[in-house]
Write an enzyme that holds these catalytic residues in place. Sequence first.
Site, PDB file in Angstrom:
ATOM      1  N   HIS A  86       0.825  -1.220   0.000  1.00 26.78           N
ATOM      2  CA  HIS A  86       0.000   0.000   0.000  1.00 26.78           C
ATOM      3  C   HIS A  86       0.854   1.263   0.000  1.00 26.78           C
ATOM      4  CE1 HIS A  86       0.045  -0.095   4.566  1.00 26.78           C
ATOM      5  NE2 HIS A  86       0.007   1.208   4.403  1.00 26.78           N
ATOM      6  N   ASP A 109       1.259  -7.701   2.343  1.00 27.11           N
ATOM      7  CA  ASP A 109       1.389  -6.263   2.062  1.00 27.11           C
ATOM      8  C   ASP A 109       2.858  -5.827   1.890  1.00 27.11           C
ATOM      9  OD1 ASP A 109       0.938  -3.569   1.809  1.00 27.11           O
ATOM     10  OD2 ASP A 109      -0.376  -3.404   3.542  1.00 27.11           O
ATOM     11  N   SER A 159       3.994   2.214   8.470  1.00 17.38           N
ATOM     12  CA  SER A 159       3.801   1.239   7.405  1.00 17.38           C
ATOM     13  C   SER A 159       5.113   1.006   6.672  1.00 17.38           C
ATOM     14  CB  SER A 159       2.761   1.727   6.407  1.00 17.38           C
ATOM     15  OG  SER A 159       1.498   1.370   6.868  1.00 17.38           O
TER      16      SER A 159
HETATM   17  N1  ARG Z   1      -4.795   0.370   7.730  1.00 13.05           N
HETATM   18  C1  ARG Z   1      -3.520   0.480   7.088  1.00 13.05           C
HETATM   19  C2  ARG Z   1      -3.013   1.916   7.201  1.00 13.05           C
HETATM   20  O1  ARG Z   1      -3.519   2.691   7.923  1.00 13.05           O
HETATM   21  C3  ARG Z   1      -3.560   0.001   5.684  1.00 13.05           C
HETATM   22  C4  ARG Z   1      -4.279   0.893   4.722  1.00 13.05           C
HETATM   23  C5  ARG Z   1      -4.269   0.418   3.297  1.00 13.05           C
HETATM   24  N2  ARG Z   1      -5.115  -0.723   3.078  1.00 13.05           N
HETATM   25  C6  ARG Z   1      -6.450  -0.676   2.819  1.00 13.05           C
HETATM   26  N3  ARG Z   1      -7.106  -1.799   2.699  1.00 13.05           N
HETATM   27  N4  ARG Z   1      -7.120   0.451   2.661  1.00 13.05           N
HETATM   28  O2  ARG Z   1      -2.462   2.568   6.399  1.00 13.05           O
HETATM   29  N1  GLU Z   2      -1.286   1.284   7.691  1.00 19.19           N
HETATM   30  C1  GLU Z   2      -0.664   2.313   8.462  1.00 19.19           C
HETATM   31  C2  GLU Z   2       0.299   3.151   7.613  1.00 19.19           C
HETATM   32  O1  GLU Z   2       0.081   3.324   6.441  1.00 19.19           O
HETATM   33  C3  GLU Z   2       0.024   1.683   9.602  1.00 19.19           C
HETATM   34  C4  GLU Z   2      -0.982   1.214  10.532  1.00 19.19           C
HETATM   35  C5  GLU Z   2      -1.128   2.116  11.720  1.00 19.19           C
HETATM   36  O2  GLU Z   2      -1.780   3.165  11.635  1.00 19.19           O
HETATM   37  O3  GLU Z   2      -0.550   1.716  12.743  1.00 19.19           O
HETATM   38  O4  GLU Z   2       1.238   3.732   8.088  1.00 19.19           O
END
Ligand code: ARG
Ligand code: GLU
Length: 715
Positions: free
Chosen positions: A86, A222, A650
């Site tokens: 991502h 990921d 991330s």
């Molecule tokens: N929750 C993760 C973050 O905050 C992954 C976000 C990307 N993935 C998604 N399915 N939208 O960035």
């Molecule tokens: N998915 C998050 C990011 O893009 C990391 C997850 C979190 O917020 O801890 O940095």
Amino acid sequence: MKKLIYFLLSLAMINSVHLRADEGMWIPLLLNNYTIADMQKNGLKLTADDIYSINKESIKDAIVIFGSGCTGELVSDQGLLLTNHHCGYEQIQNHSRIDNDYLTNGFWAMSKAEELPNPGLTVKFLVRIEDVTKQALNDIDNSMTQAERNKKIGENIQKLEEDAIKGTHYLASVRPFYYGNEYFLFVYEEFKDVRLVGAPPSSIGKFGGDTDNWMWPRHTGDFSVFRIYANKENKPADYSPVNVPYKPKKFLNVSMKGINEGDFTWVLGYPGGTEQYLTSDAIKLVSELRNPHKIKIRDKRLEIMNSYGDINDTIRIKYASKNARVSNSWKRWIGEINGLKRLDGINKKIEFEKEFTKWAENKPVYNGLLKEFSKNYNDIESYALAYDYWREAVNGIEIIDFAADFENLIEISENQFDSSLVLAEVTKLIKIASDFYKDYDIRVDKDVFKALLPMYFSGVSEDFYPSVYSIIQSEYNGDFTRYVEKLLRETVFNKPEKLDRLLSIFSSDRVGELKNDPVYVLFSSFSEVYKNKVSEKYIALSAKNDSLYNIYMNALREMQPQKKFYPDANFTMRVAYGKVKGYYPKDGVKYLHYTTLEGVIEKDNPAIYDYDIPNRLREIYKQSDYGVYAKDGTVPLCFIATNHTTGGNSGSPVLDANGSLIGLNFDRAWEGIASDMMYDPDFSRNVSLDIRYVLFIIDKYAGAKHLVDEMKVVR
Ligand code: ARG
Ligand code: GLU
């Protein structure tokens, strides 16, 4: 016996003012002052110098800021870099063509010649950190107003940044810590030739999509692979075909040894922002007012997007990335509210604040501070809400957001019609328009428009109604639907050819066609309210809050001298550490600390987009062709630990006691998401991709074993 109990009790109380070992995001420069001993006690086999040093190579030299909001790490002596799928999403998408869609099919460079350049993508290595508190606060005294103070600090910082990089090609940034009680300088070396090496298909790299996002148990592969290039002197250079793979000072060993519950782990990366020291009023504002309103607005948007996506594939694809963006924070806000409720966050803060008030009673600087906070939070409420509605409801209507892009052109054309400026702006807008239409569907946006517009008026106080409101009342009888229908019939902003014609022969006498366009008129009537009635007040009250927190933070540290305070995350490098550990999400349920490929197969379903895995993976599974990546007859996939992380982490490396790479951080688990405001050792877990799954996909799925061979794998 009684004595012993008292003794134990008092020990427990002393302990409670210390943080739980797992909580915290620590500044690498200061590890010796606070956390290194505890890390070692918990299993770390390294010294602070091994992690951060300016005199020798250290692990920090293998870590980068990837792009503008992620972390990455070096895993070979030829500049090979790992981050999340991502995080590389935009680059993967940019290289995709209809007949060669890397998002869908994945991409693998089988030789360096096939690696793809990414204009605009950079990585930054941290060269050094320096405590510059004294210099930043030089000539600051208590007689100054907040504005004078900020101005002086700004000047000091600018000078510090200039001096720090004089005669070098480095970048410098001085950042406030503990709400401006301390300042640290960060010097970076930035590389600009970063090429895409490999990415799994989204059905692996984004497996589970938004359905599984923020959740455990998780099965998302990921990751993506990049390579940093440098000039012949191993220095940063713009993209050039003659550039060569960068030789890093340090790269990480990759460990195949595996993960057991209780193992020490740590994370070195770039957490973006947290708010650990909020007052009860702040928690209340966020969890009882702001989040619920923002969630309600996004509920509507998502409901509409999904209703079309479910029946129309073209719309689903067009809205995939928007949907992911809207849904990511939406889901986090919901989780935050739940977590704060479970933790009884507001009351816990109130209890603490009672103690604080007692302590502050005879201290003139601190006495009355919480009252001031309360007053300020009370004042800010309506502005904060108007701000949120402007961002979420008004700008959530795509066509309004698009019309806003024309503000600049209208301004330039009206004020100083400079034809070269206008031409540049028009060129920019033609590109913006083509990007906009590529992923735009009027049916979706029309429904969103009809739903969000009335929400604005029921959400904010009448003081923030734009002038068009009276027109909607008088001419449309308050019928928003009829109003929206008419707007969309008449506007140029949903008519690509017409807009394109207007832009390509644009001249100052046609500016009216934009300015008087009914959607633009609607936008500017909202924008006027925002500019004149919301933003200035909101910014001023937020600044006032910051200055109160500056004092409060100081007080907190004075009040609890034994407690080790860590500064809120601010997208500077931090160390978090903890243990691999499952948790109990609800009564009667225990979550394991890891998942495996078996879970992918369990979820696999060709009829559900988020769970439709590639055939090749099904084949590999059928033949159990796991090679050296097998463990107990399957392949390990994700794991969770108690490391305190947040957005920006991330792609961060998750490391073992020796500093070898065991996983890539990519998410947090649902039940503990409130950790940005309140970390909960029983629930807060960072979610990581097991490095063995990364190697398995690269080697067995993609047939790119040469990349695994490039790494230093320890078994
Ligand atoms: N929750 C993760 C973050 O905050 C992954 C976000 C990307 N993935 C998604 N399915 N939208 O960035
Ligand atoms: N998915 C998050 C990011 O893009 C990391 C997850 C979190 O917020 O801890 O940095």
